[in-house]
Motif scaffolding. Structure first.
Motif, PDB file in Angstrom:
ATOM      1  N   ALA A  96       0.841  -1.292  -0.267  1.00 27.29           N
ATOM      2  CA  ALA A  96      -0.011   0.098   0.007  1.00 27.29           C
ATOM      3  C   ALA A  96       0.933   1.127  -0.041  1.00 27.29           C
ATOM      4  O   ALA A  96       0.297   2.249  -0.336  1.00 27.29           O
ATOM      5  N   ARG A  97       2.145   1.155   0.263  1.00 24.08           N
ATOM      6  CA  ARG A  97       3.077   2.337   0.432  1.00 24.08           C
ATOM      7  C   ARG A  97       4.188   2.378  -0.514  1.00 24.08           C
ATOM      8  O   ARG A  97       5.109   3.155  -0.387  1.00 24.08           O
ATOM      9  N   THR A  98       4.000   1.562  -1.636  1.00 22.32           N
ATOM     10  CA  THR A  98       5.096   1.149  -2.414  1.00 22.32           C
ATOM     11  C   THR A  98       4.710   1.251  -3.800  1.00 22.32           C
ATOM     12  O   THR A  98       3.915   0.676  -4.297  1.00 22.32           O
ATOM     13  N   VAL A  99       5.267   2.232  -4.697  1.00 20.84           N
ATOM     14  CA  VAL A  99       5.152   2.111  -6.356  1.00 20.84           C
ATOM     15  C   VAL A  99       6.484   1.745  -6.770  1.00 20.84           C
ATOM     16  O   VAL A  99       7.388   2.364  -6.655  1.00 20.84           O
ATOM     17  N   ARG A 100       6.264   0.877  -7.663  1.00 19.54           N
ATOM     18  CA  ARG A 100       7.669   0.567  -8.354  1.00 19.54           C
ATOM     19  C   ARG A 100       7.024   1.025  -9.888  1.00 19.54           C
ATOM     20  O   ARG A 100       6.440   0.333 -10.488  1.00 19.54           O
ATOM     21  N   ILE A 101       8.052   1.536 -10.409  1.00 23.40           N
ATOM     22  CA  ILE A 101       7.991   1.937 -11.914  1.00 23.40           C
ATOM     23  C   ILE A 101       9.208   1.258 -12.797  1.00 23.40           C
ATOM     24  O   ILE A 101      10.291   1.714 -12.316  1.00 23.40           O
ATOM     25  N   GLU A 102       8.945   0.426 -13.679  1.00 27.38           N
ATOM     26  CA  GLU A 102       9.892  -0.357 -14.666  1.00 27.38           C
ATOM     27  C   GLU A 102       9.901   0.662 -16.000  1.00 27.38           C
ATOM     28  O   GLU A 102       8.874   1.218 -16.322  1.00 27.38           O
ATOM     29  N   LEU A 103      11.358   1.033 -16.307  1.00 23.20           N
ATOM     30  CA  LEU A 103      11.297   1.832 -17.540  1.00 23.20           C
ATOM     31  C   LEU A 103      12.005   1.270 -18.705  1.00 23.20           C
ATOM     32  O   LEU A 103      12.948   0.500 -18.540  1.00 23.20           O
ATOM     33  N   PRO A 104      11.187   1.425 -19.918  1.00 27.73           N
ATOM     34  CA  PRO A 104      12.064   0.731 -21.039  1.00 27.73           C
ATOM     35  C   PRO A 104      13.465   1.222 -21.309  1.00 27.73           C
ATOM     36  O   PRO A 104      14.446   0.518 -22.149  1.00 27.73           O
ATOM     37  N   ARG A 105      13.539   2.518 -20.903  1.00 29.27           N
ATOM     38  CA  ARG A 105      14.945   3.263 -21.234  1.00 29.27           C
ATOM     39  C   ARG A 105      14.982   4.022 -20.168  1.00 29.27           C
ATOM     40  O   ARG A 105      13.967   4.831 -19.577  1.00 29.27           O
ATOM     41  N   ALA A 106      16.014   4.707 -19.964  1.00 32.66           N
ATOM     42  CA  ALA A 106      16.261   5.726 -18.836  1.00 32.66           C
ATOM     43  C   ALA A 106      15.469   7.095 -19.057  1.00 32.66           C
ATOM     44  O   ALA A 106      15.688   7.502 -20.150  1.00 32.66           O
TER      45      ALA A 106
END
Length: 532
Positions: A151-161
């Motif tokens: 509930a307190r964490t968001v993780r964002i994966e990126l295809p490029r920087a």
């Protein structure tokens, strides 16, 4: 996070300005700050869209910002600090994974807890080109997986920087996920909540359950004003955040009304169409740039509330270099609260230089000179037709034959999409509210791979902009965008006649506007006090 008093626009009270508390003001002889009351803010027109995930228009943002907060915000010193986030994001060494921890004490106005799922749902929406709306040029397709592991964490994966992501997260408000599909919805976590949006006004009321210090005002009312000068003088309005240059002149002359300005993300540009003659020729574009009568636009239209235009980056952008003056150094108004238009000066148009540049065109030009139509894209910036007229008159004196055609934003969008224009005069302020102080909006028309491209193709420019977006280092991003801006100016792709200042009119019963907030593209109203 408590809102700093330095980020405050405090309104004063008076008969007609604070209707609910008019009785409290009777007999007040001082101008001390006071709490309570309903504060009235005028706008050129009320926006059709209130949800800031659907629109980056400035009127939408002025209403929505006190209601819907972002993960981060620009501080007064232009650095970025957390609001709904608990701390700065954690970035993986390769830059392809970002983790944002959220505050645990935040609730939406309907009582629901603010959780990572709300953030993830908002990010997924602006990542989808079908739903991203005004955010599409900047965020659509930028993200890979967006997860809420707790509930307190968001993780964002990126295809490029995407090192500039934190700047965008300081501009992107996070509404309740159930409201994402409704353009009129306004459900957030801020110090004010939406009370009503009908009857010709939008009313915000203080949220009694706000986690931090209570807002001073009981309520704000936003309404359209046909004559803001009269309304401010009569105290029917307390603040009008978008006076035209003529209205600003009248407010400066009136008793107990004031004008404050800041150099913010206010982009006024001429965009030549590089996909068809005559502006597929860089020599003609350079002649167009040197033939701009910037001095008359500064003096006669903006009456000094602007800075002479040079490259695409202005004083409100990272990477702006005040020493870069390809069109000559103009003299801006003094810091006087009432600058005289006659005190302003700027570079002088040299007809011989324009003629010489036109003579450098590799393809012979028509005997009767270069003819084109300038589209003036008319919106809330009511001065655009006058700017177009002044520019056309100047160009007509130096070898061009220019016809001005006024169009609305929808017509411009349709014609731009199919390339049906010669050149357009456009107020791109809404883009500035999406990207903050970064230079991406200013450079976007020159990026060949973007949806706003006007036909310029330069792999070096594209590389510089991509590297600027990738780096998390603010200083390096500024250096890269500065070089990119000089390339765009050299090839005359984006031509600002001036950089208009952000202008706010207020009554004398209003404490001074926080110009640092204005410079970051925000009208900061949340800690507003009456003054009476």
């Amino acid at each position: 996070m408590p809102l700093s008093r330095r980020r405050v626009l405090a309104l004063g009270a008076g008969t007609g300005v604070v209707a609910v508390s008019a009785g409290l003001l009777a007999g007040c002889g001082g101008r001390e700050s006071r709490s309570g009351g309903t504060l009235v803010v005028g706008l050129p027109r009320l926006p059709d869209v209130l949800n800031p995930v659907h629109s980056t228009a400035e009127a939408t943002r002025w209403i929505a910002d006190p209601v819907v907060e972002a993960l981060y915000t620009y501080r007064d010193d232009t650095t970025i600090g957390p609001v709904l986030a608990a701390a700065d994001p954690l970035i993986a060494p390769d830059g392809l994974s970002w983790t944002v921890r959220l505050r645990a004490d935040v609730r939406f106005h309907n009582g629901d807890p603010f959780t990572a799922e709300h953030v993830a749902a908002c990010l997924r929406r602006v990542n989808d080109p079908a739903t991203a709306g005004d955010w599409a040029p900047w965020l659509a397709g930028r993200f890979g997986a967006i997860e809420a592991p707790d509930a307190r964490t968001v993780r964002i994966e990126l295809p490029r920087a995407f090192g500039a992501l934190r700047a965008f997260l300081a501009c992107l408000p996070i509404p309740h996920q159930a409201s994402l599909g409704d353009p009129r919805a306004l459900v957030g976590t801020g110090p004010f909540r939406l009370a009503s949006a009908d009857g010709g006004a939008v009313v915000l009321r203080r949220d009694a359950g706000y986690r931090d210090e209570a807002a001073p005002a009981d309520a704000w009312e936003f309404r359209a004003s046909a004559d803001p000068v009269a309304d401010l003088k009569a105290h029917r309005l307390a603040v009008y955040p978008h006076p035209t240059p003529d209205q600003a002149r009248r407010l400066r002359k009136a008793d107990d009304t004031y004008v404050q300005t800041a150099s913010g993300p206010a982009d006024l540009v001429v965009l030549p169409n590089l996909r068809r003659p005559p502006f597929d020729d860089v020599a003609v574009r350079r002649a167009l740039g040197f033939g701009m009568d910037r001095t008359r636009v500064l003096r006669d239209v903006y009456r000094g509330d602007a800075v002479i235009g040079q490259g695409p980056l202005g004083p409100g952008n990272e990477g702006w270099d005040p020493e870069y003056t390809p069109y000559g150094r103009g003299v801006s108004p003094t810091a006087s609260p009432k600058p005289s238009p006659s005190a302003t000066a700027g570079p002088t148009v040299e007809p011989e230089r324009v003629t010489a540049m036109l003579g450098e065109a590799p393809v012979p030009l028509p005997r009767d000179g270069v003819r084109f139509t300038l589209l003036a894209v008319v919106g809330d910036a009511g001065e655009l037709p006058e700017v177009a007229r002044v520019l056309a008159e100047g160009w007509n004196r130096v070898g061009f034959t220019v016809v001005v055609e006024q169009v609305d934003a929808a017509t411009w969008a349709a014609r731009r999409r199919v390339g049906d224009f010669d050149a357009a005069l456009v107020d791109r302020r809404g883009s500035g509210y999406a990207v903050g102080r970064t230079g991406f909006a200013a450079l976007a028309p020159a990026v060949s791979t973007g949806g706003e491209s006007t036909g310029y193709v330069n792999p070096e420019l594209d590389r510089l902009v991509e590297e600027a977006g990738a780096t998390p280092d603010n200083a390096r991003r500024a250096r890269l965008t500065r070089v990119a801006g000089e390339i765009v100016a050299r090839d005359a792709v984006v031509l600002p006649p001036v950089y208009p200042k952000v202008v706010v009119g207020r009554t004398g019963r209003v404490e001074s506007v926080n110009t640092r907030a204005l410079a970051a593209g925000r009208l900061s109203l949340a800690r507003l006090h009456r003054r009476g």
